[in-house]
Design an enzyme around this catalytic site. Sequence first.
Site, PDB file in Angstrom:
ATOM      1  N   GLU A 283      20.899   1.250  76.098  1.00  0.00           N
ATOM      2  CA  GLU A 283      20.437   2.610  76.451  1.00  0.00           C
ATOM      3  C   GLU A 283      20.160   2.751  77.942  1.00  0.00           C
ATOM      4  O   GLU A 283      20.255   3.842  78.490  1.00  0.00           O
ATOM      5  CB  GLU A 283      19.153   2.945  75.672  1.00  0.00           C
ATOM      6  CG  GLU A 283      19.437   3.553  74.321  1.00  0.00           C
ATOM      7  CD  GLU A 283      18.230   4.256  73.692  1.00  0.00           C
ATOM      8  OE1 GLU A 283      18.443   5.006  72.739  1.00  0.00           O
ATOM      9  OE2 GLU A 283      17.098   4.064  74.146  1.00  0.00           O
TER      10      GLU A 283
ATOM     11  N   HIS B 267      31.850 -19.919  63.731  1.00  0.00           N
ATOM     12  CA  HIS B 267      32.822 -19.921  62.627  1.00  0.00           C
ATOM     13  C   HIS B 267      33.296 -18.502  62.360  1.00  0.00           C
ATOM     14  O   HIS B 267      33.753 -18.181  61.271  1.00  0.00           O
ATOM     15  CB  HIS B 267      32.177 -20.522  61.380  1.00  0.00           C
ATOM     16  CG  HIS B 267      31.712 -21.926  61.612  1.00  0.00           C
ATOM     17  ND1 HIS B 267      32.402 -23.023  61.175  1.00  0.00           N
ATOM     18  CD2 HIS B 267      30.647 -22.403  62.306  1.00  0.00           C
ATOM     19  CE1 HIS B 267      31.766 -24.129  61.565  1.00  0.00           C
ATOM     20  NE2 HIS B 267      30.702 -23.773  62.258  1.00  0.00           N
TER      21      HIS B 267
ATOM     22  N   LYS C 118      22.927  13.745  67.735  1.00  0.00           N
ATOM     23  CA  LYS C 118      21.852  14.543  67.124  1.00  0.00           C
ATOM     24  C   LYS C 118      22.288  15.996  67.007  1.00  0.00           C
ATOM     25  O   LYS C 118      22.092  16.643  65.977  1.00  0.00           O
ATOM     26  CB  LYS C 118      20.589  14.480  67.998  1.00  0.00           C
ATOM     27  CG  LYS C 118      19.883  13.150  67.973  1.00  0.00           C
ATOM     28  CD  LYS C 118      18.560  13.281  68.721  1.00  0.00           C
ATOM     29  CE  LYS C 118      17.931  11.931  68.958  1.00  0.00           C
ATOM     30  NZ  LYS C 118      16.824  11.970  69.901  1.00  0.00           N
TER      31      LYS C 118
HETATM   32  O1  PA5 Z   1      14.155   4.021  74.236  1.00  0.00           O
HETATM   33  C1  PA5 Z   1      14.037   5.171  73.825  1.00  0.00           C
HETATM   34  O2  PA5 Z   1      13.502   6.063  74.481  1.00  0.00           O
HETATM   35  C2  PA5 Z   1      14.543   5.547  72.447  1.00  0.00           C
HETATM   36  O3  PA5 Z   1      15.201   4.480  71.852  1.00  0.00           O
HETATM   37  C3  PA5 Z   1      13.398   5.988  71.564  1.00  0.00           C
HETATM   38  O4  PA5 Z   1      12.470   4.940  71.474  1.00  0.00           O
HETATM   39  C4  PA5 Z   1      13.872   6.385  70.163  1.00  0.00           C
HETATM   40  O5  PA5 Z   1      14.861   7.352  70.252  1.00  0.00           O
HETATM   41  C5  PA5 Z   1      12.707   6.908  69.329  1.00  0.00           C
HETATM   42  O6  PA5 Z   1      12.131   8.012  69.930  1.00  0.00           O
HETATM   43  P1  PA5 Z   1      10.717   8.566  69.469  1.00  0.00           P
HETATM   44  O7  PA5 Z   1       9.699   7.516  69.731  1.00  0.00           O
HETATM   45  O8  PA5 Z   1      10.491   9.790  70.302  1.00  0.00           O
HETATM   46  O9  PA5 Z   1      10.800   8.888  68.000  1.00  0.00           O
END
Ligand code: PA5
Length: 447
Positions: free
Chosen positions: A286, A307, A421
């Site tokens: 990310e 393997h 989303k």
């Molecule tokens: O690193 C990030 O910002 C994302 O992976 C969030 O942690 C994830 O989308 C969950 O978001 P939230 O805590 O708002 O539900």
Amino acid sequence: MNQLRINLDNALDFIDSKKLEQYDTQTVDIIQHLEENTSDPSNFLGWLNLPSEIEENKIREIEETANSFTKKLDTVVVIGIGGSYLGAKAVIDALSPFFHTREENPEVIFAGHNIDEDYHHELRELLEEREYGIVVISKSGTTTEPGIAFRILKKHLEDKAGKEEASNRIIAITDAQKGALRKLSNEKGYKTFVIPDNIGGRYSVLTPVGLVPIAIAGYDIRGLLKGAEKMRKDTLSTVPFAENPSSLYAAVRNELYQNGKAIELLGIYNLKLYCFMEWWKQLYGESEGKDNKGIFPAITQFTTDLHSIGQYIQEGRRILFETILSVDAPQHHLTVPKAEDDTDKLNYLAGKRLQEVNTMAESGTRLAHSDGNVPNISISIPEINEISLGQIIYFFEKACAISGHILGVNPFDQPGVEAYKKNMFALLGKPGYESESQKLLNRLKKQ
Ligand code: PA5
């Protein structure tokens, strides 16, 4: 103190040492820039000094809340996705026994990281027999996956234990002011903890997001913070490049990327670190995969995968480098027994510890992969405990921030996560997505 070590010998053969030197001033500048910009929350740099800034009363509040759960519950379901669950799961899995739950603490089960109907059905069935509570974690308070899981389990818990008792068994970890979860918590009187504004999800494991579940599982959050604090000091801008493990890792992986190594395989030989790799994958995926750039973070469990994708690593496209996370000492002692008949011809291993066999497999693989043009970075910790986990968490977070800046991307946003989303909302008929909905349905019909 336990010390994380980094060995670059099998990666440096693949890069020009002159080029590596160029990262010296660049990484120092980047760290200085990070250090100087922590005060503006929109920079999402709250994690940088967190191990030294977290207040004693906050740690105590987490420990006390965890203790109260431990006394009355046998199971706690932690609901969250992405950065809101992976850090806690990584640490708990690393410290927990493989095949049983410790009796002194509740079993911690994770939910909200998928929308699998069978998973939720079977979880609800399991919870019928349990005295359970819920820790629901969402910074935005509006994420669909944890939202659905929480809706299902909140109803189940309210039906099972009664509304008032259910509210006593729910902890919400969310934004201080905003979001549906904050609103509901205020209405229902849930115990809450705040996810600081200036810390993004994937950098939040040392906030209540990770610390509350880890404390409930019975592990030492002070040790975790102590390890992270040691690594914070070891990676300050005042530490020379050649001694700064996060800078070295960030520089070498970027230089390998420049040389066409677009995939980084994080590998382990100690299975308890499996989820730690998942946490790493999310952190780097990310943080760096954007603007059509980024090293693809993949994970592999050795020797199992020797393997399987071991064949590709050895002889497939030469676009890989490896980072191996190894542990010097296992918790237990077990040797290969001698067999009278020696039908399997393994008596040459009799009396050897499995750790020795594992280490030789690791060394042999490192050399074989290096011979096959797969550079190898090695990161090791003396043993798996809270202190060493705190160190690797901070080490990778710091390196990720530096690496993202070297790459020229913002390591603290994740705009690409919105695309799926938007489509999912439109296809499910969420109000406000009507025009998109028809377009997507037409596209799907053609497929
Ligand atoms: O690193 C990030 O910002 C994302 O992976 C969030 O942690 C994830 O989308 C969950 O978001 P939230 O805590 O708002 O539900």
